[in-house]
Design a protein around this motif. Structure first.
Motif, PDB file in Angstrom:
ATOM      1  N   ALA A 198      63.322  43.989  70.773  1.00  0.00           N
ATOM      2  CA  ALA A 198      62.280  44.319  69.799  1.00  0.00           C
ATOM      3  C   ALA A 198      62.813  45.255  68.571  1.00  0.00           C
ATOM      4  N   VAL A 199      62.342  45.369  67.681  1.00  0.00           N
ATOM      5  CA  VAL A 199      62.686  46.386  66.700  1.00  0.00           C
ATOM      6  C   VAL A 199      61.916  47.505  66.831  1.00  0.00           C
ATOM      7  N   HIS A 200      62.508  48.877  67.010  1.00  0.00           N
ATOM      8  CA  HIS A 200      62.124  49.908  67.388  1.00  0.00           C
ATOM      9  C   HIS A 200      61.844  51.190  66.322  1.00  0.00           C
ATOM     10  N   LEU A 201      60.760  51.715  66.170  1.00  0.00           N
ATOM     11  CA  LEU A 201      60.562  52.539  65.188  1.00  0.00           C
ATOM     12  C   LEU A 201      59.787  53.792  65.904  1.00  0.00           C
ATOM     13  N   ASP A 202      60.389  55.293  65.536  1.00  0.00           N
ATOM     14  CA  ASP A 202      59.689  56.212  66.185  1.00  0.00           C
ATOM     15  C   ASP A 202      58.989  56.797  65.074  1.00  0.00           C
ATOM     16  N   CYS A 203      57.728  57.357  65.280  1.00  0.00           N
ATOM     17  CA  CYS A 203      56.838  58.089  64.508  1.00  0.00           C
ATOM     18  C   CYS A 203      57.395  59.686  64.053  1.00  0.00           C
ATOM     19  N   THR A 204      58.231  60.063  65.097  1.00  0.00           N
ATOM     20  CA  THR A 204      58.850  61.164  64.891  1.00  0.00           C
ATOM     21  C   THR A 204      59.663  61.404  63.849  1.00  0.00           C
ATOM     22  N   ASP A 205      60.234  60.294  63.028  1.00  0.00           N
ATOM     23  CA  ASP A 205      61.275  59.908  62.213  1.00  0.00           C
ATOM     24  C   ASP A 205      60.391  59.889  60.928  1.00  0.00           C
ATOM     25  N   ALA A 206      59.327  59.919  60.920  1.00  0.00           N
ATOM     26  CA  ALA A 206      58.505  59.686  59.540  1.00  0.00           C
ATOM     27  C   ALA A 206      58.634  61.210  58.706  1.00  0.00           C
ATOM     28  N   LEU A 212      51.895  60.612  67.170  1.00  0.00           N
ATOM     29  CA  LEU A 212      52.381  61.473  65.998  1.00  0.00           C
ATOM     30  C   LEU A 212      52.517  60.660  64.568  1.00  0.00           C
ATOM     31  N   LEU A 213      51.939  59.424  64.661  1.00  0.00           N
ATOM     32  CA  LEU A 213      51.825  58.568  63.507  1.00  0.00           C
ATOM     33  C   LEU A 213      50.879  59.341  62.369  1.00  0.00           C
ATOM     34  N   PRO A 214      51.382  59.510  61.190  1.00  0.00           N
ATOM     35  CA  PRO A 214      50.728  60.093  60.030  1.00  0.00           C
ATOM     36  C   PRO A 214      49.205  59.555  59.823  1.00  0.00           C
ATOM     37  N   PRO A 215      48.247  60.171  59.929  1.00  0.00           N
ATOM     38  CA  PRO A 215      47.235  59.382  60.017  1.00  0.00           C
ATOM     39  C   PRO A 215      46.573  58.449  58.949  1.00  0.00           C
ATOM     40  N   ALA A 216      47.355  58.620  57.570  1.00  0.00           N
ATOM     41  CA  ALA A 216      47.076  57.880  56.463  1.00  0.00           C
ATOM     42  C   ALA A 216      47.755  56.261  56.803  1.00  0.00           C
ATOM     43  N   LEU A 217      48.648  56.148  57.764  1.00  0.00           N
ATOM     44  CA  LEU A 217      49.071  54.963  58.377  1.00  0.00           C
ATOM     45  C   LEU A 217      48.743  54.428  59.384  1.00  0.00           C
ATOM     46  N   VAL A 218      47.630  54.766  60.055  1.00  0.00           N
ATOM     47  CA  VAL A 218      46.912  54.290  61.010  1.00  0.00           C
ATOM     48  C   VAL A 218      46.177  52.992  60.998  1.00  0.00           C
ATOM     49  N   PRO A 219      45.276  53.138  59.809  1.00  0.00           N
ATOM     50  CA  PRO A 219      44.807  51.640  59.426  1.00  0.00           C
ATOM     51  C   PRO A 219      45.830  50.539  59.159  1.00  0.00           C
ATOM     52  N   LEU A 220      47.100  50.774  58.923  1.00  0.00           N
ATOM     53  CA  LEU A 220      48.075  49.779  58.806  1.00  0.00           C
ATOM     54  C   LEU A 220      48.284  49.208  60.454  1.00  0.00           C
ATOM     55  N   THR A 242      53.847  53.206  72.076  1.00  0.00           N
ATOM     56  CA  THR A 242      53.788  54.291  73.060  1.00  0.00           C
ATOM     57  C   THR A 242      53.075  55.423  72.857  1.00  0.00           C
ATOM     58  N   SER A 243      52.741  56.284  73.622  1.00  0.00           N
ATOM     59  CA  SER A 243      52.007  57.668  73.262  1.00  0.00           C
ATOM     60  C   SER A 243      51.897  58.546  74.179  1.00  0.00           C
ATOM     61  N   ALA A 244      51.104  59.687  74.067  1.00  0.00           N
ATOM     62  CA  ALA A 244      50.992  60.640  75.108  1.00  0.00           C
ATOM     63  C   ALA A 244      49.843  60.015  75.918  1.00  0.00           C
ATOM     64  N   PRO A 245      49.319  60.582  76.761  1.00  0.00           N
ATOM     65  CA  PRO A 245      48.293  60.067  77.632  1.00  0.00           C
ATOM     66  C   PRO A 245      46.910  60.011  76.883  1.00  0.00           C
ATOM     67  N   VAL A 246      46.327  58.697  76.749  1.00  0.00           N
ATOM     68  CA  VAL A 246      45.311  58.407  76.014  1.00  0.00           C
ATOM     69  C   VAL A 246      44.171  59.592  76.000  1.00  0.00           C
ATOM     70  N   ARG A 247      44.140  59.919  77.237  1.00  0.00           N
ATOM     71  CA  ARG A 247      42.780  61.084  77.379  1.00  0.00           C
ATOM     72  C   ARG A 247      42.966  62.179  76.603  1.00  0.00           C
ATOM     73  N   GLY A 248      44.228  62.491  76.102  1.00  0.00           N
ATOM     74  CA  GLY A 248      44.466  63.783  75.138  1.00  0.00           C
ATOM     75  C   GLY A 248      44.641  63.213  73.732  1.00  0.00           C
ATOM     76  N   LEU A 249      44.157  62.185  73.420  1.00  0.00           N
ATOM     77  CA  LEU A 249      44.232  61.647  71.989  1.00  0.00           C
ATOM     78  C   LEU A 249      42.885  61.864  71.428  1.00  0.00           C
ATOM     79  N   SER A 250      42.959  62.127  69.895  1.00  0.00           N
ATOM     80  CA  SER A 250      41.617  62.091  69.568  1.00  0.00           C
ATOM     81  C   SER A 250      41.644  61.610  67.840  1.00  0.00           C
ATOM     82  N   GLY A 251      40.718  61.456  67.322  1.00  0.00           N
ATOM     83  CA  GLY A 251      40.315  60.885  65.833  1.00  0.00           C
ATOM     84  C   GLY A 251      40.852  59.845  65.914  1.00  0.00           C
ATOM     85  N   PRO A 252      41.632  59.353  64.690  1.00  0.00           N
ATOM     86  CA  PRO A 252      42.194  57.887  64.355  1.00  0.00           C
ATOM     87  C   PRO A 252      43.127  57.412  65.545  1.00  0.00           C
ATOM     88  N   HIS A 253      44.065  58.455  66.022  1.00  0.00           N
ATOM     89  CA  HIS A 253      44.881  57.891  67.054  1.00  0.00           C
ATOM     90  C   HIS A 253      44.226  57.443  68.360  1.00  0.00           C
TER      91      HIS A 253
END
Length: 537
Positions: free
Chosen positions: A324-332, A361-369, A383-394
């Protein structure tokens, strides 16, 4: 004299082992290598009245007595002939010092432990020169309950006083000690032994029983299990509720997959019976079914791998889709949102699997994409932190991914710790030829591991600096990781007591006498509380 000049094969073999261990024939003074031993141990309590009677019997002779524990450490000495005492003192062989064959060569303590049966070593048969004027008789003390060697009793004398009648005399003394060991053995151990012997599967399947200080196995289990597997079994037993049973499937260190049925033995404390059944072999067709180009095995659509940092999210993602092609949201932030967005759009447009890491850590403006890509059924691994700790668009993004795979923190994966640690060792140094002994695996499994796999990787990197081959022992671990802190099943008061004892032992570098004084208790009480609270230091 050389090993080959000995007529007795057991002595010749012992000399060969001594040479391979690098023992100096002239004898080596052993300074500051003794260990502290428990003066109230079960072995010493069982042997005390027998040793006292032996000493009375031998008072007017030139015979001497030594008692060693299962590791060969001297725990008792008595001399009718002070010349031998002087020889041992000159060599530094005092209480707490080892009599192991790989340290002082052929002798009635170390060689007995090697061959697990009684032996006489006469004069010139000793490997080191200072022992050659003496003969000694050693016999193993074997617990009738566990069938484990608990120690060695030795009678020594000048070579000219050697007497073949000393051997049966010694055997009778050992039998008395073994009977006293039965009387002193815990009721729970006897109950566990009875349950093991009554197990219906004993003759047809691999069966093992684990108690606090007891391991029982039939031949099938001996053939099936390796040392690291026993550590994993103990961890499974720790997680088992009292008076309950459980069935699970595990991978042994050999790579074999087995079904395990484990159950508590009533009246045996934490004693647990294990029955092993090799899992059915998966059938693979000779020609695997064709799949669409780019199709990823194990994926029927977008996948979300979530868990705490360091739990192995990236590793799982790569296993799921190695190409797979890997992209890390921390690089944004590092690359700039505009450039990173262009890379994301390019990856999502291609007909290849895409792994998007750390979507929390995905920029909120890119979540719809990414939401659109998930809704379109793109081959995505998120991949992400535990789902129970997410909020909003993430949280909204995570919610629309049906295939969610949660990874637990390392503290919750205690039974996998040995496998994970060895996997990291191979990643760090493919040439390393090391083995984690059970006590090391249990010590590691007891840690809280706030840094998860990142922390374990750092620990194993330190281990490899100390050892690149052979058995990894607790002493090879970084100092802070050498203490077993298994307190999951303790009450609050016991946890506080346990913490106080560990702090005192740490403060005094493991010196039991100083720690006991600091705590205001006797050393005997300290040993008792350490056993009760499962403190290994």
């Amino acid at each position: 004299m050389t090993a080959t000049s000995h007529e007795r094969p057991e002595i010749a073999s012992s000399w060969a082992r001594s040479v391979l261990s690098g023992v100096a024939p002239a004898g080596l003074r052993l300074d500051d290598v003794g260990v502290e031993f428990d003066p109230s141990s079960r072995l010493l309590r069982a042997a005390a009245p027998v040793l006292e009677k032996l000493a009375d019997t031998l008072l007017d002779t030139r015979y001497n007595l030594l008692l060693a524990d299962r590791d060969g450490h001297i725990v008792y000495r008595w001399f009718a002939d002070r010349r031998l005492e002087n020889v041992l003192d000159d060599l530094g062989i005092r209480p707490g010092v080892t009599g192991a064959e790989d340290v002082i060569g052929t002798n009635a303590i170390g060689t007995t432990l090697e061959i697990r049966r009684g032996i006489a070593v006469y004069g010139e048969e000793h490997f080191i020169e200072p022992f050659k004027p003496y003969s000694c008789y050693g016999h193993p003390i074997i617990s009738p309950v566990t069938r484990r060697v608990e120690g060695v009793l030795d009678i020594s004398c000048q070579a000219r006083d050697a007497n073949p009648l000393l051997a049966p005399f010694l055997v009778r003394a050992v039998e008395e000690i073994e009977l006293r060991l039965v009387d002193l053995s815990k009721t729970s151990e006897r109950v566990l032994m009875a349950a093991f012997q009554a197990e219906p599967w004993l003759r047809s399947r691999a069966v093992a029983a684990l108690g606090e200080d007891v391991v029982l196995t039939n031949k099938a289990a001996v053939d099936l299990l390796s040392p690291s597997d026993y550590a994993s079994m103990r961890l499974l037993a720790d997680e088992l509720d009292r008076a309950s049973e459980h069935r699970t499937r595990v991978h042994l260190s050999s790579g074999l997959e087995v079904d395990v049925h484990l159950s508590r033995v009533s009246g045996a404390g934490t004693g647990t019976l294990f029955r092993f059944i090799p899992a059915e072999q998966r059938r693979h067709s000779a020609t695997p079914p064709a799949r669409d180009a780019g199709q990823v095995p194990g994926m029927s659509g977008p996948v979300l791998i979530h868990g705490p940092s360091g739990a192995g999210r990236s590793t799982e993602a790569r296993k799921l889709a190695p190409d797979a092609v890997h992209l890390d949201c921390t690089d944004a932030t590092t690359l700039g949102e505009q450039a990173w967005t262009a890379s994301l759009r390019t990856a999502l447009a291609r007909d290849v699997p895409t792994c998007l890491e750390n979507i929390d850590l995905l920029p909120p403006a890119l979540v719809p994409l990414v939401v659109d890509a998930v809704a379109a059924g793109r081959r995505l691994i998120l991949t992400s932190a535990p789902v129970r700790g997410l909020s909003g668009p993430h949280l909204a993004l995570a919610s629309i991914v049906i295939d969610k795979r949660e990874l637990a923190g390392l503290q919750e994966r205690a039974s996998e710790i040995g496998t994970l640690a060895m996997r990291l060792v191979r990643d760090l140094d493919p040439a390393a030829n090391v083995r984690l002994i059970p006590s090391v695996i249990e010590t590691l499994a007891a840690r809280p591991w706030p840094g998860n796999l990142h922390e374990l990787r750092a620990v194993m990197a330190e281990v490899l600096k100390r050892r690149s081959s052979g058995d990894v022992t607790v002493q090879d671990l970084p100092e802070h990781y050498r203490t077993t802190i298994r307190a999951r099943h303790l009450a609050r008061r016991e946890r506080a007591e346990r913490a106080a004892i560990i702090d005192a032992l740490t403060e005094h570098d493991g010196n039991k006498a100083h720690a006991a004084k600091d705590l205001g208790i006797s050393r005997t009480t300290l040993y008792a509380r350490m056993r009760a609270l499962k403190i290994d230091f």
